[in-house]
Scaffold this active site. Structure first.
Site: not given
Lengths: 349, 349
Positions: B138-139
């Protein structure tokens, strides 16, 4: 200007000679109609022996992607930390000096990646930039060097730790019986390297002057993975052998723009060893005597094609050779895409 | 100074409401002892509906990692090209202006990566630098922005195309019956985005002033994949909810160093939507009114957590809101490691 320092290269404990591998394949596929051809092609790889993370008898029983991923992670955690510590020491730096960690590995998959493990295990700063590269295959080592160099150009304190780790044996697919599967099973080896790119001039090594990237259109099928229930299945199209003629002019241009001389006048080369034929194509298209790529040939013979680790193994061999300060060299690697990454620079060790 | 231009965000054709997902899980695991708790937790996600690359009935029959990889590649090739073309147009650039292509995707694996497909399909220059990022979860969207910004700082012509693509539904594991598996099956959505970071000031958008990376030690277990015969299995430790209190001071420091003000005085935020609780933690630790993160809440409600695509979906929503030139904002995302990537900048559209 940034400098690639002395890398630390490690090999897993198990070894296999090419004759042992041929015996293994003959035994496993006794009635394969093209085994005689496969044996000739394997002999042509000029690989003498390779290191494996597990003995070949164990690898011949595919334990599944679940189990292989567990083995990959266990070995990766252990070997990567040991290599990284030594590489940082080789560079004359402290753990706290590292600002970016790049991990290249296409032979297993972890999330979080090994970058997280390394920050934890080495105690790298919490502000360390992480760049895990899983999808660039054999070109990933040189790609990591070039991206590290980009980062280092921003600040003379932007030192980068690059860890490359390939356990190709964990992608060995004993049920794949196409010729190219036999060849890759006998070509790729396991190895781990760590290398620091110092963002300043305070260490000797390969000082990078300029880098370049090259992509060959419509060549995605040359080198690719089929991703299956049993993990990554390597496939190779022999058309890849034709790619070097297209890359060579790009290398010559980069070299000439930087040093006003053709590659043939360079003092040294750090070439990825895709295989014997790739090296033969390189010497032909760059107009080099065959022994100018002897470090790459030795690496191939003693370790096989160790994918993203190769350029670091060859770099280490250059540290062990008789280069002089001010010598001029070219580093290049090739991989899926088809993609090439190149760097030219000067020897300062 | 570089500028994130108007992104193009696309969703696959199938839709599922959260009520339909709850019905599906209840039907599939009729006698699960903790289904009532799971239903309450799913309701708490505040996800209203999500887009899926295949209908849920098809996804409930796991067709294997081999087949899912084929579906992933087919959809990825199609959607990524369409999004990329529109993003380049949004940035007022030509195809030939792009110097780097980054692809972020943690929900499938291809080698060569989609970067090769995009160079071929769009006709990007052969010298385009490729940076595929598969292991930052997700980053990865924010990491891509920050690495693109590094590259753009080297040359005002270093324009970067960033394509983010997540088909989380192809990581749906219908046989995983732990609570966190139910939650993730109901939280993550499918989406594709493309966005250009212009290396100059010649387009309006989010002009990046400074970036920062943060790693939380000893938190590799917070967000992770188990890599199995059936593909990637997402696992989540609820301890991840405690991470924001450690990231918030880093955001405040970055913000203060750049603008001499606390985050609470900023005009806008582009936050990853890990989930409702992560957003609640953000507003608490940064001392914000709850409605200051309304674009992230809307994205979560209408699309679910679309992993590395989120920051681009929220950025797009900021283009649709009433920001003024000169407004000051903070972009941040969180993912496995535990890792956070942050950028502060100014609105110029």
């Amino acid at each position: 200007m940034s400098t690639l320092c002395l890398p630390h290269v490690m090999f897993p404990q198990h070894k296999i000679t090419q004759q042992q591998m041929v015996d293994h394949l003959e035994n496993l596929h006794a009635d394969h109609p093209r085994m005689a051809l496969a044996k000739r092609m394997i002999a042509n790889t000029e690989v003498n022996e390779r290191h494996l993370v597990l003995p070949i008898d164990e690898l011949a029983v595919h334990t599944g992607f679940t189990h292989r991923s567990i083995v990959y992670e266990r070995e990766a955690r252990q070997m990567s930390s040991a290599a990284a510590r030594q590489a940082i020491e080789n560079a004359g730096l402290q753990i706290s000096d590292i600002r970016m960690v790049i991990v290249t590995s296409c032979t297993g998959f972890m999330m979080p990646s090994l970058t997280a493990h390394l920050i934890n295990d080495l105690g790298l700063p919490n502000s360390t930039v992480q760049l895990p590269i899983a999808q660039l295959g054999c070109v990933a080592g040189a790609a990591a060097i070039n991206r590290a160099n980009d980062f280092a150009r921003l600040d003379a304190r932007n030192h980068v730790l690059i860890v490359s780790l390939e356990f190709s044996s964990l992608c060995y697919q004993p049920d794949d019986t196409k010729l190219h599967a036999f060849i890759s099973a006998a070509l790729f080896g396991d190895a781990v390297s760590a290398c620091v790119l110092r963002a300043d001039d305070q260490a000797g090594g390969f000082k990078i002057k300029k880098t370049e990237s090259f992509f060959l259109p419509k060549s995605e099928h040359y080198i690719k993975y089929d991703v299956k229930d049993t993990g990554f299945h390597f496939t190779l199209d022999k058309a890849v052998m034709n790619s070097i003629k297209d890359v060579a002019p790009v290398m010559e241009k980069l070299n000439y723009e930087t040093f006003e001389q053709n590659c043939a006048h360079n003092d040294f080369f750090i070439f990825h060893t895709g295989g014997r034929k790739i090296l033969d194509e390189l010497v032909m298209h760059l107009d080099l005597a065959s022994n100018r790529v002897s470090q790459s040939r030795s690496s191939l013979s003693e370790a096989g094609n160790i994918a993203s680790v190769v350029v670091f193994d060859v770099l280490k061999r250059q540290f062990d050779s008789n280069l002089n300060r001010g010598d001029i060299g070219l580093l290049a690697a090739f991989g899926p895409g088809f993609t090439a990454e190149m760097a030219v620079g000067e020897w300062t060790a």
